[in-house]
Write a protein that holds these residues in place. Structure first.
Motif, mmCIF file in Angstrom:
data_model
loop_
_atom_site.group_PDB
_atom_site.id
_atom_site.type_symbol
_atom_site.label_atom_id
_atom_site.label_comp_id
_atom_site.label_asym_id
_atom_site.label_seq_id
_atom_site.Cartn_x
_atom_site.Cartn_y
_atom_site.Cartn_z
ATOM 1 N N ASN A 21 28.351 -12.736 -25.134
ATOM 2 C CA ASN A 21 28.085 -11.936 -23.938
ATOM 3 C C ASN A 21 29.353 -11.377 -23.319
ATOM 4 O O ASN A 21 29.362 -10.270 -22.792
ATOM 5 C CB ASN A 21 27.338 -12.774 -22.898
ATOM 6 N N GLN A 22 30.430 -12.166 -23.357
ATOM 7 C CA GLN A 22 31.612 -11.759 -22.604
ATOM 8 C C GLN A 22 32.920 -11.842 -23.378
ATOM 9 O O GLN A 22 33.713 -10.907 -23.350
ATOM 10 C CB GLN A 22 31.737 -12.601 -21.327
ATOM 11 N N PHE A 23 33.178 -12.950 -24.083
ATOM 12 C CA PHE A 23 34.493 -13.176 -24.662
ATOM 13 C C PHE A 23 34.491 -13.194 -26.181
ATOM 14 O O PHE A 23 33.519 -13.603 -26.805
ATOM 15 C CB PHE A 23 35.059 -14.519 -24.178
ATOM 16 N N PHE A 24 35.584 -12.744 -26.767
ATOM 17 C CA PHE A 24 35.873 -13.066 -28.165
ATOM 18 C C PHE A 24 37.195 -13.825 -28.194
ATOM 19 O O PHE A 24 37.999 -13.733 -27.264
ATOM 20 C CB PHE A 24 35.913 -11.814 -29.051
ATOM 21 N N LYS A 25 37.407 -14.604 -29.240
ATOM 22 C CA LYS A 25 38.572 -15.477 -29.333
ATOM 23 C C LYS A 25 39.604 -14.888 -30.286
ATOM 24 O O LYS A 25 39.265 -14.245 -31.273
ATOM 25 C CB LYS A 25 38.175 -16.873 -29.829
ATOM 26 N N LYS A 26 40.871 -15.137 -29.982
ATOM 27 C CA LYS A 26 41.953 -14.737 -30.871
ATOM 28 C C LYS A 26 43.001 -15.837 -30.865
ATOM 29 O O LYS A 26 43.458 -16.255 -29.793
ATOM 30 C CB LYS A 26 42.566 -13.405 -30.410
ATOM 31 N N SER A 27 43.372 -16.321 -32.032
ATOM 32 C CA SER A 27 44.276 -17.461 -32.128
ATOM 33 C C SER A 27 45.683 -17.099 -31.652
ATOM 34 O O SER A 27 46.105 -15.941 -31.691
ATOM 35 C CB SER A 27 44.348 -17.969 -33.570
ATOM 36 N N HIS A 28 46.399 -18.127 -31.219
ATOM 37 C CA HIS A 28 47.786 -17.958 -30.775
ATOM 38 C C HIS A 28 48.625 -17.333 -31.891
ATOM 39 O O HIS A 28 49.427 -16.423 -31.652
ATOM 40 C CB HIS A 28 48.356 -19.329 -30.388
ATOM 41 N N GLU A 29 48.415 -17.802 -33.117
ATOM 42 C CA GLU A 29 49.199 -17.305 -34.237
ATOM 43 C C GLU A 29 48.961 -15.822 -34.483
ATOM 44 O O GLU A 29 49.901 -15.063 -34.740
ATOM 45 C CB GLU A 29 48.874 -18.097 -35.503
ATOM 46 N N LEU A 30 47.720 -15.387 -34.361
ATOM 47 C CA LEU A 30 47.403 -13.979 -34.598
ATOM 48 C C LEU A 30 47.943 -13.098 -33.471
ATOM 49 O O LEU A 30 48.417 -11.982 -33.714
ATOM 50 C CB LEU A 30 45.888 -13.809 -34.718
ATOM 51 N N ILE A 31 47.889 -13.596 -32.238
ATOM 52 C CA ILE A 31 48.398 -12.837 -31.096
ATOM 53 C C ILE A 31 49.893 -12.587 -31.233
ATOM 54 O O ILE A 31 50.389 -11.500 -30.944
ATOM 55 C CB ILE A 31 48.117 -13.592 -29.770
ATOM 56 N N PHE A 32 50.630 -13.600 -31.702
ATOM 57 C CA PHE A 32 52.078 -13.490 -31.767
ATOM 58 C C PHE A 32 52.583 -13.060 -33.142
ATOM 59 O O PHE A 32 53.751 -13.258 -33.461
ATOM 60 C CB PHE A 32 52.717 -14.824 -31.353
ATOM 61 N N SER A 33 51.709 -12.477 -33.930
ATOM 62 C CA SER A 33 52.133 -11.963 -35.226
ATOM 63 C C SER A 33 52.599 -10.524 -35.089
ATOM 64 O O SER A 33 52.334 -9.856 -34.093
ATOM 65 C CB SER A 33 50.982 -12.041 -36.236
ATOM 66 N N GLN A 34 53.306 -10.047 -36.108
ATOM 67 C CA GLN A 34 53.762 -8.657 -36.147
ATOM 68 C C GLN A 34 52.661 -7.821 -36.779
ATOM 69 O O GLN A 34 52.432 -7.885 -37.975
ATOM 70 C CB GLN A 34 55.049 -8.567 -36.966
ATOM 71 N N LEU A 35 51.971 -7.040 -35.958
ATOM 72 C CA LEU A 35 50.808 -6.304 -36.449
ATOM 73 C C LEU A 35 50.629 -5.018 -35.655
ATOM 74 O O LEU A 35 50.478 -5.049 -34.434
ATOM 75 C CB LEU A 35 49.552 -7.178 -36.324
ATOM 76 N N ALA A 36 50.640 -3.891 -36.346
ATOM 77 C CA ALA A 36 50.479 -2.582 -35.704
ATOM 78 C C ALA A 36 49.045 -2.102 -35.872
ATOM 79 O O ALA A 36 48.556 -1.991 -36.997
ATOM 80 C CB ALA A 36 51.441 -1.577 -36.304
ATOM 81 N N LEU A 37 48.362 -1.823 -34.742
ATOM 82 C CA LEU A 37 46.994 -1.316 -34.780
ATOM 83 C C LEU A 37 46.839 -0.168 -33.794
ATOM 84 O O LEU A 37 47.432 -0.178 -32.717
ATOM 85 C CB LEU A 37 45.991 -2.421 -34.401
ATOM 86 N N THR A 38 46.011 0.814 -34.143
ATOM 87 C CA THR A 38 45.644 1.851 -33.187
ATOM 88 C C THR A 38 44.570 1.288 -32.258
ATOM 89 O O THR A 38 44.050 0.187 -32.479
ATOM 90 C CB THR A 38 45.085 3.087 -33.909
ATOM 91 N N ALA A 39 44.211 2.053 -31.230
ATOM 92 C CA ALA A 39 43.199 1.594 -30.277
ATOM 93 C C ALA A 39 41.864 1.321 -30.973
ATOM 94 O O ALA A 39 41.213 0.295 -30.742
ATOM 95 C CB ALA A 39 43.025 2.614 -29.158
ATOM 96 N N ARG A 40 41.422 2.238 -31.841
ATOM 97 C CA ARG A 40 40.154 2.052 -32.567
ATOM 98 C C ARG A 40 40.229 0.854 -33.515
ATOM 99 O O ARG A 40 39.258 0.121 -33.691
ATOM 100 C CB ARG A 40 39.807 3.315 -33.348
ATOM 101 N N GLU A 41 41.384 0.680 -34.154
ATOM 102 C CA GLU A 41 41.556 -0.467 -35.052
ATOM 103 C C GLU A 41 41.486 -1.768 -34.264
ATOM 104 O O GLU A 41 40.923 -2.766 -34.731
ATOM 105 C CB GLU A 41 42.879 -0.354 -35.799
ATOM 106 N N HIS A 42 42.068 -1.781 -33.072
ATOM 107 C CA HIS A 42 41.958 -2.955 -32.195
ATOM 108 C C HIS A 42 40.484 -3.276 -31.941
ATOM 109 O O HIS A 42 40.070 -4.442 -31.974
ATOM 110 C CB HIS A 42 42.657 -2.684 -30.861
ATOM 111 N N ASP A 43 39.688 -2.242 -31.669
ATOM 112 C CA ASP A 43 38.269 -2.453 -31.367
ATOM 113 C C ASP A 43 37.506 -2.974 -32.585
ATOM 114 O O ASP A 43 36.633 -3.837 -32.459
ATOM 115 C CB ASP A 43 37.638 -1.143 -30.874
#
Length: 350
Positions: A21-43
């Motif tokens: 309903n409200q949240f999705f989860k993202k791990s600490h490791e994935l948040i602090f990784s080197q990763l380039a995404l466009t806005a649509r790719e983020h979605d």
């Protein structure tokens, strides 16, 4: 849930009510990784993460299946999530999926002459109005290991943001909602990596970002302005003014006349969400096979503290310790990098 034509574990999402309903989860490791995404790719990445569950990987983790699970999202879900009409699904998602399928999570250390770049997905397919994503099993820890911490990200607010830099910063700040967590000042070089501004050689993709004024304006100021104006974000997140500089939401950390780091100034208004806290506690109880990098940190710590009994550190140990310093992996509670450790570190490395 298994299709006879494909032995992968199938996770099919036909209706939006099957998503959180409200949240999705993202791990600490994935948040602090080197990763380039466009806005649509983020979605698109967020859509995948919103359906991700460790239980889907049980057979893989217990070595009863060699295949990663397969996640399929049908047209009604895609239209609502991306805000697109039926006619626009294919032409819009095709380019997004093509780019996303080639994206890599990266960790590099030039001084140790080591790098590790891992593709996010094994496959991204669109057929008959359905989007199918097969994650790369090499990233199992980054995807479903929440023991080192994770962000609970409000997907309504996240999808309301238009800029990729706004989505990136919102995710980073979502990692530090609880009163017991704090986002320390981030060095400019670390932020370059976190924002996905580096190539695989660790060089800036755009030379203009080497100018702090340009980087701060595009990646700090404008995202904060967008989040401040976004109703979905501003009802939960408040940015504070730095009294010294007058900046909204951040304070520059100076070394002489040069900005070397950024301290983000913000406050989450709704930190008493009991459902979110309970979900976080349950996730932290889950275990997956140890992150190899975390194992190296523990091994390095032991070598340093008993040096010279167990020999010297190698390049892999140094890379693991540096990944802790950069915030890519979280330091376990039973390990402390205090003055004693740091004084012995040079000896163990020498």
């Amino acid at each position: 849930m298994t299709d006879n034509s494909d032995k992968r574990f199938q996770i099919t999402t036909e209706h939006s009510k099957e998503l959180p309903n409200q949240f999705f989860k993202k791990s600490h490791e994935l948040i602090f990784s080197q990763l380039a995404l466009t806005a649509r790719e983020h979605d698109m990445m967020a859509l995948f993460l919103s359906r991700l569950n460790r239980e889907h990987w049980t057979d893989f983790l217990e070595k009863r299946d060699i295949h990663a699970p397969q996640y399929t999202f049908h047209a009604d879900v895609l239209k609502e999530w991306f805000g697109l009409s039926s006619k626009l699904l294919y032409p819009t998602l095709r380019s997004v999926a093509e780019r996303l399928s080639s994206r890599k999570v990266g960790l590099a250390n030039d001084s140790a002459e080591e790098f590790d770049f891992i593709p996010l997905f094994a496959r991204v397919k669109y057929s008959k109005g359905a989007l199918t994503i097969v994650p790369n099993s090499e990233l199992i820890n980054a995807y479903v290991d929440y023991s080192a911490g994770h962000a609970q990200i409000n997907h309504h607010a996240f999808r309301s943001l238009k800029s990729e830099h706004s989505k990136r910063l919102y995710t980073l700040l979502s990692r530090f909602k609880d009163s017991g967590t704090h986002l320390h000042p981030q060095r400019i070089e670390s932020l370059h990596a976190l924002y996905g501004l580096l190539d695989e050689k660790g060089k800036l993709l755009k030379k203009s970002y080497s100018q702090n004024k340009v980087f701060i304006d595009r990646c700090i100021k404008k995202p904060i302005e967008e989040m401040t104006k976004c109703l979905e974000v501003s009802k939960d997140l408040e940015f504070l003014i730095d009294e010294k500089s007058g900046n909204l939401g951040f304070a520059p950390v100076m070394q002489g006349r040069r900005i070397v780091a950024i301290e983000f100034l913000y406050r989450w208004k709704m930190n008493d969400n009991q459902a979110e806290k309970l979900a976080r506690v349950e996730l932290e109880k889950e275990t997956v096979p140890d992150n190899p990098m975390l194992q190296l940190v523990r091994e390095a710590y032991q070598i340093v503290m008993v040096h010279p009994l167990e020999g010297n550190l190698n390049e892999k140990h140094l890379l693991a310790l540096q990944s802790v310093e950069m915030g890519i992996i979280a330091l376990p509670e039973d390990i402390v990098f205090d003055e004693v450790f740091r004084s012995k570190l040079d000896q163990a490395w020498g």
